[in-house]
Structure formats: C-alpha cells, structure tokens
Design a protein around this motif. Sequence first.
Motif, short mmCIF file in Angstrom:
data_model
loop_
_atom_site.label_atom_id
_atom_site.label_comp_id
_atom_site.label_asym_id
_atom_site.label_seq_id
_atom_site.Cartn_x
_atom_site.Cartn_y
_atom_site.Cartn_z
N CYS A 33 18.26 -20.85 20.09
CA CYS A 33 19.95 -19.62 21.11
C CYS A 33 20.26 -18.88 20.35
O CYS A 33 20.64 -17.26 20.97
CB CYS A 33 20.93 -21.02 21.47
SG CYS A 33 20.31 -22.65 22.11
N ARG A 34 20.60 -18.75 18.89
CA ARG A 34 20.90 -17.42 18.38
C ARG A 34 19.97 -16.04 18.62
O ARG A 34 20.67 -14.97 18.99
CB ARG A 34 21.07 -17.69 17.10
CG ARG A 34 21.85 -16.17 16.54
CD ARG A 34 22.15 -16.36 15.30
NE ARG A 34 20.89 -17.05 14.04
CZ ARG A 34 20.26 -17.03 13.75
NH1 ARG A 34 20.37 -15.46 14.58
NH2 ARG A 34 18.61 -17.26 13.31
N ILE A 35 18.98 -16.29 18.54
CA ILE A 35 17.56 -16.03 18.69
C ILE A 35 17.93 -15.05 20.14
O ILE A 35 17.48 -13.90 20.14
CB ILE A 35 16.39 -15.50 18.19
CG1 ILE A 35 16.59 -16.49 16.09
CG2 ILE A 35 15.21 -14.86 18.35
CD1 ILE A 35 15.21 -16.88 16.07
N GLY A 36 17.51 -16.50 20.68
CA GLY A 36 18.14 -15.43 22.33
C GLY A 36 18.69 -15.65 22.75
O GLY A 36 18.36 -13.88 23.47
N GLN A 37 19.91 -14.64 22.29
CA GLN A 37 20.85 -14.42 22.07
C GLN A 37 21.21 -12.78 21.52
O GLN A 37 20.74 -12.35 22.82
CB GLN A 37 22.22 -14.82 21.73
CG GLN A 37 23.63 -13.97 21.99
CD GLN A 37 24.55 -14.54 21.67
OE1 GLN A 37 24.96 -15.83 20.69
NE2 GLN A 37 25.94 -14.27 21.36
N LEU A 87 10.61 -7.54 24.48
CA LEU A 87 11.45 -8.39 24.31
C LEU A 87 11.45 -9.50 25.27
O LEU A 87 12.15 -10.54 25.71
CB LEU A 87 12.85 -7.71 24.70
CG LEU A 87 13.45 -6.45 23.03
CD1 LEU A 87 14.16 -5.81 23.39
CD2 LEU A 87 13.43 -7.13 21.94
N PHE A 88 11.09 -8.53 26.72
CA PHE A 88 11.33 -9.90 27.95
C PHE A 88 10.07 -10.85 27.41
O PHE A 88 10.35 -12.14 27.91
CB PHE A 88 10.65 -9.65 29.47
CG PHE A 88 11.81 -8.71 29.88
CD1 PHE A 88 12.58 -10.26 29.96
CD2 PHE A 88 12.16 -7.37 29.78
CE1 PHE A 88 14.49 -9.92 31.04
CE2 PHE A 88 13.41 -7.51 30.69
CZ PHE A 88 14.68 -8.07 31.33
N ARG A 89 9.31 -10.76 26.70
CA ARG A 89 8.07 -11.91 25.93
C ARG A 89 8.57 -12.79 25.40
O ARG A 89 8.20 -13.52 25.18
CB ARG A 89 6.32 -10.40 25.92
CG ARG A 89 5.71 -10.76 27.33
CD ARG A 89 4.72 -10.57 27.01
NE ARG A 89 4.67 -8.28 27.00
CZ ARG A 89 3.86 -7.62 26.57
NH1 ARG A 89 3.36 -7.89 25.11
NH2 ARG A 89 4.31 -6.40 26.65
N LYS A 90 9.65 -11.86 24.41
CA LYS A 90 9.86 -12.88 23.22
C LYS A 90 11.13 -13.64 23.96
O LYS A 90 11.02 -14.51 23.32
CB LYS A 90 10.78 -11.94 21.92
CG LYS A 90 11.12 -12.66 21.40
CD LYS A 90 12.09 -11.29 20.07
CE LYS A 90 12.72 -11.65 18.87
NZ LYS A 90 13.44 -11.35 18.30
N LEU A 91 11.65 -13.20 24.72
CA LEU A 91 12.92 -14.35 25.79
C LEU A 91 12.24 -14.97 26.38
O LEU A 91 12.75 -16.53 26.14
CB LEU A 91 13.55 -13.29 26.47
CG LEU A 91 14.40 -14.30 26.86
CD1 LEU A 91 15.63 -14.40 25.44
CD2 LEU A 91 15.17 -12.82 27.87
N ARG A 92 10.97 -15.09 27.19
CA ARG A 92 10.42 -15.85 27.26
C ARG A 92 10.00 -17.30 26.62
O ARG A 92 9.78 -18.25 26.71
CB ARG A 92 8.86 -15.30 28.29
CG ARG A 92 7.92 -16.62 29.38
CD ARG A 92 8.86 -17.26 29.88
NE ARG A 92 8.61 -17.82 30.72
CZ ARG A 92 9.03 -18.45 32.33
NH1 ARG A 92 10.42 -19.15 31.33
NH2 ARG A 92 8.92 -18.69 33.65
N LEU A 93 9.37 -16.91 25.52
CA LEU A 93 9.34 -17.28 23.95
C LEU A 93 10.04 -18.37 23.85
O LEU A 93 9.93 -19.73 23.17
CB LEU A 93 8.08 -17.53 23.35
CG LEU A 93 7.05 -16.00 23.62
CD1 LEU A 93 6.21 -15.46 22.26
CD2 LEU A 93 5.64 -16.89 23.75
#
Length: 179
Positions: A33-37, A87-93
């Motif tokens: 969650c921190r990485i996602g934020q 970044l969007f692909r990373k967020l999806r992962l």
Amino acid sequence: MSTPPLAGAGMPPGAFSGTQAQAAREVNTASLCRIGQETVQDIVFRTMEIFQLLRNMQLPNGVTYHTGTYQDRLGKLQEHLRQLSILFRKLRLVYDKCNENCAGLDPVPIEQLIPYVEEDGSKHDDRGAASQLRFASEEKREILEVNKKLKQKNQQLKQIMDQLRNLIWDINAMLAMRN
C-alpha cells in the motif's frame, strides 16, 4: 571469536542471495500500500509536469517557432507519457497483488470495528432511550437559555454602540462649531 561463513566456504554460492530474494518477494500488504501510494504520487507529479509542458508549448497556428525547441519539448512530453504508462502498469501490479493478498480475508462489517460497551439489552432499551430523551431535552433547554442570554447581551451591546455613536457625533458637531 568466529566470523560468519562466506558464500564460498562450504555453502552454495547463491544461498544468501536466494533467501534475500525470497524475503523481497514476500512483501506484506502494508508495504504494498505504501508503494502504491508513492506510485500514485509519482503519477500525479508526472501528470502535472505533462500539463506544464503542454501549457508552455505553442500551437502551430502559423507563428514561427524554433524547430529545435519544439522537438526538445516533444521529446520530453513523450518521455513523460512513457514514464506515466510505466507507473500505471506498476500501480496495476500493486493493486492486483494487494487484492491477491486480501482475497482470503473475510470482510468485516464496519460496525464491528467500532468498539463500544454494551449494557444489558432489556435495560438498555427502556432506560437508555428515556435517559437519552431526558439528556436531549435538558441540552435543548440549556441551548435555548444560552441563546436568550446571548440575545440580551447583543441588545445591550447595540444600545451601547448607538450611545457611543451619538456621543461621537455630538463631539464632532461641537468641534465643527468651534472652528
């Protein structure tokens, strides 16, 4: 005093790196969650930079512009868009991994997460409602009382301000007569 064994001294060469890689793969949901934020913050920052670049670009409306500057800004814009896509692909992962980690959890109703003390059910219903009603009526009475006092004080202040205004008016009139 003994030293820790090295990778080449009787242990397979990838023993330490294998355990570190396994620990890195087992990331808990909070760190995800921190990485996602942080990823969302990067996305917002990149988007702001894209809008800044677009605002500074000139429209091709027949006005002469420098081709080098245009190409440089276009390259920056394309790079920001590529980074934004990554970044969007990373967020999806991260999102998928969080959902995967939380899939086995039973959803808990929000009401159960709020701690409160329960009294006896029968007593609570009869006496609780009566005491709440009494408390609410007392509170309403106090509010009405305070409002009444507040109106009286406001009225007194208005009278004082009117008297001061009249006094100042009289003083100014007397000073005007003296000159």
